[in-house]
Design a protein around this motif. Structure first.
Motif, PDB file in Angstrom:
ATOM      1  N   LEU A  48      -0.296  -2.638   4.221  1.00 47.78           N
ATOM      2  CA  LEU A  48      -0.236  -3.616   3.138  1.00 47.78           C
ATOM      3  C   LEU A  48       1.046  -3.445   2.334  1.00 47.78           C
ATOM      4  CD1 LEU A  48      -3.915  -3.578   1.806  1.00 47.78           C
ATOM      5  CD2 LEU A  48      -2.885  -5.010   3.582  1.00 47.78           C
ATOM      6  N   GLU A  49       1.407  -2.186   2.091  1.00 55.72           N
ATOM      7  CA  GLU A  49       2.658  -1.885   1.378  1.00 55.72           C
ATOM      8  C   GLU A  49       3.227  -0.582   1.919  1.00 55.72           C
ATOM      9  OE1 GLU A  49       4.399  -1.232  -3.169  1.00 55.72           O
ATOM     10  OE2 GLU A  49       2.257  -1.559  -2.830  1.00 55.72           O
ATOM     11  N   GLN A  50       4.423  -0.640   2.442  1.00 49.48           N
ATOM     12  CA  GLN A  50       5.057   0.533   3.034  1.00 49.48           C
ATOM     13  C   GLN A  50       5.856   1.299   1.977  1.00 49.48           C
ATOM     14  OE1 GLN A  50       5.370   3.254   4.771  1.00 49.48           O
ATOM     15  NE2 GLN A  50       5.207   2.099   6.694  1.00 49.48           N
ATOM     16  N   HIS A  51       5.991   2.598   2.207  1.00 47.52           N
ATOM     17  CA  HIS A  51       6.783   3.473   1.329  1.00 47.52           C
ATOM     18  C   HIS A  51       8.231   2.995   1.304  1.00 47.52           C
ATOM     19  CE1 HIS A  51       8.203   7.029  -0.658  1.00 47.52           C
ATOM     20  NE2 HIS A  51       8.885   7.457   0.384  1.00 47.52           N
ATOM     21  N   ARG A  52       8.780   2.839   0.125  1.00 53.37           N
ATOM     22  CA  ARG A  52      10.138   2.296  -0.017  1.00 53.37           C
ATOM     23  C   ARG A  52      11.218   3.371   0.118  1.00 53.37           C
ATOM     24  NH1 ARG A  52       7.755  -1.759   1.140  1.00 53.37           N
ATOM     25  NH2 ARG A  52       7.324  -3.467  -0.309  1.00 53.37           N
ATOM     26  N   GLY A  53      10.852   4.620  -0.079  1.00 51.86           N
ATOM     27  CA  GLY A  53      11.842   5.682  -0.027  1.00 51.86           C
ATOM     28  C   GLY A  53      12.003   6.276   1.352  1.00 51.86           C
ATOM     29  N   ILE A  54      12.571   7.469   1.396  1.00 54.32           N
ATOM     30  CA  ILE A  54      12.766   8.180   2.649  1.00 54.32           C
ATOM     31  C   ILE A  54      11.435   8.753   3.116  1.00 54.32           C
ATOM     32  CG2 ILE A  54      13.936  10.116   3.759  1.00 54.32           C
ATOM     33  CD1 ILE A  54      16.189   9.782   1.725  1.00 54.32           C
ATOM     34  N   GLY A 188       9.518  11.514  -2.616  1.00 52.29           N
ATOM     35  CA  GLY A 188       9.527  10.790  -3.876  1.00 52.29           C
ATOM     36  C   GLY A 188       8.197  10.118  -4.143  1.00 52.29           C
ATOM     37  N   LYS A 189       8.106   9.413  -5.253  1.00 51.41           N
ATOM     38  CA  LYS A 189       6.885   8.718  -5.639  1.00 51.41           C
ATOM     39  C   LYS A 189       6.640   7.549  -4.679  1.00 51.41           C
ATOM     40  CE  LYS A 189       4.563   6.585  -9.600  1.00 51.41           C
ATOM     41  NZ  LYS A 189       3.375   7.434  -9.455  1.00 51.41           N
ATOM     42  N   SER A 190       5.398   7.394  -4.249  1.00 54.09           N
ATOM     43  CA  SER A 190       5.100   6.372  -3.258  1.00 54.09           C
ATOM     44  C   SER A 190       3.902   5.523  -3.659  1.00 54.09           C
ATOM     45  CB  SER A 190       4.826   7.011  -1.892  1.00 54.09           C
ATOM     46  OG  SER A 190       4.411   6.034  -0.960  1.00 54.09           O
ATOM     47  N   SER A 191       3.991   4.238  -3.377  1.00 55.30           N
ATOM     48  CA  SER A 191       2.851   3.340  -3.546  1.00 55.30           C
ATOM     49  C   SER A 191       2.369   2.868  -2.170  1.00 55.30           C
ATOM     50  CB  SER A 191       3.237   2.140  -4.423  1.00 55.30           C
ATOM     51  OG  SER A 191       4.346   1.448  -3.853  1.00 55.30           O
ATOM     52  N   ARG A 192       2.684   3.621  -1.146  1.00 52.50           N
ATOM     53  CA  ARG A 192       2.296   3.283   0.233  1.00 52.50           C
ATOM     54  C   ARG A 192       0.789   3.027   0.320  1.00 52.50           C
ATOM     55  NH1 ARG A 192       1.189   6.221   5.346  1.00 52.50           N
ATOM     56  NH2 ARG A 192       2.505   5.412   7.019  1.00 52.50           N
ATOM     57  N   HIS A 193       0.422   1.896   0.911  1.00 52.13           N
ATOM     58  CA  HIS A 193      -0.986   1.507   0.999  1.00 52.13           C
ATOM     59  C   HIS A 193      -1.260   0.948   2.394  1.00 52.13           C
ATOM     60  CE1 HIS A 193      -4.545  -1.034  -0.750  1.00 52.13           C
ATOM     61  NE2 HIS A 193      -4.928  -0.179   0.176  1.00 52.13           N
ATOM     62  N   LEU A 194      -2.072   1.655   3.148  1.00 51.83           N
ATOM     63  CA  LEU A 194      -2.475   1.225   4.476  1.00 51.83           C
ATOM     64  C   LEU A 194      -3.992   1.119   4.534  1.00 51.83           C
ATOM     65  CD1 LEU A 194       0.385   2.693   4.883  1.00 51.83           C
ATOM     66  CD2 LEU A 194      -0.282   2.904   7.266  1.00 51.83           C
ATOM     67  N   VAL A 195      -4.477   0.277   5.425  1.00 45.05           N
ATOM     68  CA  VAL A 195      -5.916   0.146   5.663  1.00 45.05           C
ATOM     69  C   VAL A 195      -6.175   0.501   7.123  1.00 45.05           C
ATOM     70  CG1 VAL A 195      -7.897  -1.412   5.709  1.00 45.05           C
ATOM     71  CG2 VAL A 195      -6.181  -1.624   3.898  1.00 45.05           C
ATOM     72  N   ILE A 196      -7.178   1.341   7.360  1.00 52.55           N
ATOM     73  CA  ILE A 196      -7.478   1.780   8.719  1.00 52.55           C
ATOM     74  C   ILE A 196      -8.932   1.474   9.057  1.00 52.55           C
ATOM     75  CG2 ILE A 196      -8.157   4.130   8.046  1.00 52.55           C
ATOM     76  CD1 ILE A 196      -6.699   5.113  10.589  1.00 52.55           C
ATOM     77  N   THR A 197      -9.178   1.128  10.308  1.00 53.85           N
ATOM     78  CA  THR A 197     -10.536   0.952  10.804  1.00 53.85           C
ATOM     79  C   THR A 197     -10.526   1.158  12.310  1.00 53.85           C
ATOM     80  OG1 THR A 197     -12.506  -0.455  10.705  1.00 53.85           O
ATOM     81  CG2 THR A 197     -10.436  -1.539  11.251  1.00 53.85           C
ATOM     82  N   TYR A 198     -11.716   1.168  12.916  1.00 54.85           N
ATOM     83  CA  TYR A 198     -11.844   1.471  14.342  1.00 54.85           C
ATOM     84  C   TYR A 198     -12.924   0.604  14.971  1.00 54.85           C
ATOM     85  CZ  TYR A 198     -10.114   5.873  12.326  1.00 54.85           C
ATOM     86  OH  TYR A 198      -9.425   6.816  11.618  1.00 54.85           O
ATOM     87  N   ILE A 199     -12.832   0.415  16.291  1.00 50.49           N
ATOM     88  CA  ILE A 199     -13.943  -0.104  17.073  1.00 50.49           C
ATOM     89  C   ILE A 199     -13.992   0.686  18.380  1.00 50.49           C
ATOM     90  CG2 ILE A 199     -13.829  -2.443  16.118  1.00 50.49           C
ATOM     91  CD1 ILE A 199     -12.482  -3.336  18.708  1.00 50.49           C
TER      92      ILE A 199
END
Length: 223
Positions: A48-54, A188-199
């Motif tokens: 949803l939102e990737q880390h902007r830094g290194i 650094g500070k991160s707002s990284r947001h991922l969603v995970i699920t499985y089938i």
């Protein structure tokens, strides 16, 4: 903690996390939910939102390829990982619980790292450094050899790994029985947001067959 297949879980760094997935720390190559008897076959990871830094790059490796390299070049170590049982465990409190105190759990599974089918072909990989239990029923004289083989398998996967960043809105779909995945440190500070699920693969193949019936001119007729 991911309790059941089908649940969607939000992954982002947070204070006081007890699971590496919710931190900025690196995640070594692994397959998910190794503490279940039946690990989910298909992994969906939506950025949803990737880390902007290194950092924050995804790491992928074909575990089947690494296992075949091991079988060919290190047959003794391959035999160890395909015959000796390891224990994988996870314990804590379910962060998704609706109860105020959370739901305590202890997950434990005993299985082989490299699993072979009746034709001696590799059927799935069960691997996770951070969930490998210190307890083992491997004979004392064989413990060192097991961990040496375990480390070798990791190194072989890293030698053939891919490193890239998933962009905002992109989704990674991977075979959790075959593909090892990991994450580089978020610097650094991160707002990284991922969603995970499985089938399970059973459900994926079921849906594919239904789509084949509906669109025979587009989809190949696979079993």
């Amino acid at each position: 903690m991911f309790m059941y297949f089908g649940n969607m879980c939000n992954l982002y760094p947070k204070d006081g996390a007890t699971n590496l997935a919710y931190t900025s720390r690196p995640l070594n190559l692994h397959t998910d939910l190794v503490f279940y008897d039946e690990t989910p076959g298909v992994l969906f990871l939506h950025a949803l939102e990737q880390h902007r830094g290194i950092g924050g790059d995804t790491i992928l490796s074909d575990g089947f390829k690494a296992a075949e390299v091991m079988r060919r070049e290190y047959p003794k170590q391959f035999h160890i990982l395909s015959t000796a049982n390891a224990y994988f465990t996870d314990r804590g409190v379910d962060s998704n619980s609706e109860t105020q105190s959370g739901f305590p759990y202890i997950k434990l599974n005993r299985g082989r790292v490299i699993n072979l089918d009746s034709n001696n072909d590799i059927s799935y990989i069960r691997y996770s450094n951070h969930l490998l239990d210190s307890f083992t029923d491997i004979p004392v004289g064989e413990v060192d050899e097991f961990f040496q083989a375990y480390k070798l398998f990791y190194n072989l996967n890293m030698e053939h790994s891919l490193h890239f960043k998933i962009n905002d809105g992109e989704m990674l779909v991977a075979d959790n029985h075959r593909v090892l995945h990991g994450r580089e440190t978020l610097q650094g500070k991160s707002s990284r947001h991922l969603v995970i699920t499985y089938i399970t693969w059973d459900e994926a193949r079921c849906r594919r067959r239904r789509l084949q019936e509906k669109f025979p001119e587009i989809l190949p007729n696979l079993p």
